[in-house]
Write a protein that holds these residues in place. Structure first.
Motif, short mmCIF file in Angstrom:
data_model
loop_
_atom_site.label_atom_id
_atom_site.label_comp_id
_atom_site.label_asym_id
_atom_site.label_seq_id
_atom_site.Cartn_x
_atom_site.Cartn_y
_atom_site.Cartn_z
N ASN A 127 0.82 -1.21 0.00
CA ASN A 127 0.00 0.00 0.00
C ASN A 127 0.86 1.26 0.00
N ALA A 129 1.86 3.28 -2.19
CA ALA A 129 1.48 4.41 -3.05
C ALA A 129 0.11 4.99 -2.68
N SER A 130 -0.46 4.55 -1.58
CA SER A 130 -1.74 5.10 -1.11
C SER A 130 -1.60 5.54 0.34
N ASN A 131 -2.48 6.41 0.77
CA ASN A 131 -2.46 6.89 2.15
C ASN A 131 -3.18 5.87 3.02
N ASP A 132 -2.48 4.83 3.38
CA ASP A 132 -3.06 3.71 4.12
C ASP A 132 -3.27 4.10 5.58
N ALA A 143 0.91 9.52 0.80
CA ALA A 143 1.36 8.13 0.71
C ALA A 143 2.83 8.03 1.10
N SER A 146 5.74 8.79 -2.62
CA SER A 146 5.02 9.89 -3.26
C SER A 146 6.00 10.88 -3.89
#
Length: 304
Positions: A127, A129-132, A143, A146
């Motif tokens: 995860n 590349a996402s704001n987990d 993220a 980023s």
């Protein structure tokens, strides 16, 4: 004269065996988590920390020391999440089992416990590349990997705040990523000494990564040039990385300072028996979280 065990307490007869099967199997399984995270014990429902900014360069001493201050960085709150599962063994299965079927159940439960932890350990990559926010909340709200990281100091983020590439893994991509990595800046905009020494990859990229890290000559050319990557990287291929194209470059020492695995309740195993149904049950329980307090330990190749 010996008193025979009743049908109602057969669970006590096999509890030691079941527990041994479970714990022995669990200890045998490979565990990547201690090699990636700093594992710590927590005594609270959550852990909260704040990063602290860097100091500027020393000034020439002219008789009086110049005292500096640091900016408060971003806050991180890691909330521990509980996980549980169990097995049950019926009295008839125990009585009539000629093929040790019941003995496979605690082994399978141990496999499941370890697999669950490994998947959650790999989540920081899967995860990236996402704001987990499953285990933690980082107030930067960006993220982990980023091209638009920010700072609380007001320093320019035009250079040194991008830890993402979209290039597929290759010797050329690793060379470019290393230069990008070495250009990371602290919250004041100053260069820092980040030295990448590890490539973390899915198993699908093992051959490519091994050639990059271990070949004598320059990779994928007929030239007799040296391979500048030889001996520079420890290659870690992890079956729990779910994207077959994404890859990661790390500074191991910086990673250990930045990544934390919080064990609130280490894996525990216990038995309970239902006297009326003649079913013995075992349950496993664990509670933990993970967090990162700085992104500068990693550069991610987010290819797909």
């Amino acid at each position: 004269m010996a008193v025979p065990h009743s049908k109602g307490n057969f669970g006590d007869l096999i509890d030691k065996r079941v527990t041994k099967l479970f714990t022995s199997r669990y200890k045998e399984l490979p565990d990547r988590i201690p090699g990636i995270y700093t594992v710590r014990k927590s005594n609270d429902a959550y852990e909260r920390s704040s990063s602290v900014g860097a100091l500027g360069d020393f000034s020439q001493f002219g008789g009086t020391v110049t005292y500096q201050s640091q900016n408060q960085g971003y806050d991180v709150t890691a909330t521990h999440v509980p996980f549980a599962s169990g097995i049950q063994i019926e009295r008839e299965l125990y009585d009539d089992d000629r093929h040790s079927v019941w003995e496979r159940r605690p082994v399978a439960l141990a496999d499941a416990a370890q697999r669950t932890r490994q998947k959650h350990g790999a989540r920081i990559y899967n995860n990236a590349a996402s704001n987990d926010t499953f285990f933690y909340v980082n107030s930067e709200s960006v993220a982990l990997v980023s091209d638009s990281h920010t700072t609380t100091s007001g320093a320019s983020t035009a250079n040194g705040f991008d830890n993402m590439t979209t290039s597929a893994l290759s010797a050329v991509a690793v060379a470019a990523a290393r230069i990008q990595f070495r250009g990371f800046r602290d919250d004041q905009g100053n260069r820092i000494s980040c030295i990448p020494d590890r490539l973390v990859i899915p198993v699908d990229l093992y051959e490519i990564a091994a050639e990059i890290a271990e070949s004598e000559g320059k990779v994928d050319t007929a030239n007799n040039n040296i391979n500048v990557h030889k001996g520079k990287y420890d290659v870690v291929d992890w079956e729990y990385l779910t994207d077959t194209n994404n890859w990661f470059m790390e500074d191991s020492s910086y990673r250990k300072m930045s990544l934390t695995w919080w064990d609130r309740i280490p894996l525990e195993f216990a038995m309970a028996e239902e006297l009326d149904t003649l079913i013995a049950k075992w349950r496993a329980y664990m509670r933990y979280s993970v967090e990162y307090n700085d992104w500068r330990w990693v550069l991610g190749g987010i290819v797909s």
